[in-house]
Design an enzyme around this catalytic site. Structure first.
Site, PDB file in Angstrom:
ATOM      1  N   GLY A   8       0.819  -1.224   0.000  1.00 32.61           N
ATOM      2  CA  GLY A   8       0.000   0.000   0.000  1.00 32.61           C
ATOM      3  C   GLY A   8       0.844   1.260   0.000  1.00 32.61           C
ATOM      4  CB  SER A  10       0.643   3.301  -4.942  1.00 35.31           C
ATOM      5  OG  SER A  10      -0.645   3.021  -4.416  1.00 35.31           O
ATOM      6  CB  SER A 124      -7.722   1.458  12.073  1.00 37.18           C
ATOM      7  OG  SER A 124      -8.625   2.523  12.289  1.00 37.18           O
ATOM      8  CE1 TYR A 137      -9.976   0.383   7.456  1.00 40.12           C
ATOM      9  CE2 TYR A 137     -10.729   1.552   9.408  1.00 40.12           C
ATOM     10  CZ  TYR A 137      -9.762   1.325   8.441  1.00 40.12           C
ATOM     11  OH  TYR A 137      -8.578   2.039   8.478  1.00 40.12           O
TER      12      TYR A 137
END
Ligand code: NAD
Length: 232
Positions: A8, A10, A124, A137
């Site tokens: 991840g 980019s 998170s 999530y």
């Protein structure tokens, strides 16, 4: 020179972390969904765990064995549970956790042989305190807490540490896509420090956790959240 693979990267946190770690003297291999024409990068979709084989084989052949893995790629979805479709549920769980679990299983044998390794998972605070309409999530992120503790134990004797970082709201494209300008103002009001985290703050913590100074920290989750998890 230690070799790092960061998923991840980019965009957002991963991109800034990759830049920071490169200037700090690490060799960094990046991957993300976007096609980018940069050195040591491959575009791979992690929503299908089978693509992890393509990623791992490419990295091993063109870059070498990995000393440090940063499991960072992920996407956020807000939806009441009764509106989630099974395909989407599986896709998000694959991207945020299963593909990273599998990738970790592929890099660990070299780390064990080399008696050194660092694994940092970007979770998170949604996995720490919960967030309405983000149950999926949140579940994909809290999975990293059990993972870090158990794998930290399993790999402790090999000088391999496994930790998670749980960011609060970070100023990245993910946040910009999740919140309208109005929602950002409302969100700022409930963040104790009244500010969004900057991606470089997460990058700095990653840099510390992979350093020799942090060799005694394993199995932990660190909230970097401008006070969001302190209470109200
Ligand atoms: P971002 O959208 O800027 O970057 C996400 C990165 O993950 C991109 O490189 C993207 O290509 C990659 N990615 C996403 N799904 C992928 C897939 N299926 N296959 C391959 N690559 C994929 O987001 P960000 O804010 O930098 O998020 C990075 C990580 O931090 C994520 O795991 C996110 O859940 C976590 N996080 C972000 C925040 C925040 O407020 N931004 C807060 C807590 C946790």
């Amino acid at each position: 020179m230690r070799k790092i693979l960061i998923t991840g990267s980019s965009s957002g946190i991963g991109k800034i972390a990759a830049e920071k770690l490169k200037v700090s003297g690490y060799q960094v291999f990046q991957t993300g969904r976007k096609k980018l024409d940069i050195e040591n990068y491959i575009s791979v979709d992690l929503s299908d765990p089978k693509n992890v084989n393509k990623l791992y084989n490419h990295v091993k052949k063109n870059f070498g064995d990995i000393d440090i893995l940063i499991n960072n790629a992920g996407e956020c979805v807000y939806s009441p549970i009764d509106e989630m479709k099974l395909d989407e549920t599986v896709r998000i769980f694959n991207s945020n956790f299963i593909s990273h679990y599998y990738l970790t299983s592929l890099v660990v044998p070299y780390m064990k042989k080399n008696k050194f390794g660092r694994i940092v998972n970007i979770a998170s605070i949604s996995g720490v305190v919960g967030e309405a309409s983000a149950s999926l999530y949140s579940a994909t992120k809290s999975a990293y807490f059990g993972f870090s503790k158990s794998l930290g134990l399993e790999l402790a004797e090999y000088n391999i540490t496994v930790n998670s970082i749980s960011p609060g709201w970070v100023e990245t494209p993910l946040t910009n896509a999740a919140l309208s300008e109005e929602e950002k103002m409302v969100t700022l009001d409930v963040i104790p420090q009244r500010r969004f985290i900057e991606p470089v703050e997460i990058a700095n913590l990653i840099k510390y956790l992979i350093s020799d100074e942090a060799k005694g920290i394993t199995g932990q989750n660190i909230n970097l959240c401008a006070g969001l998890t302190c209470g109200c």
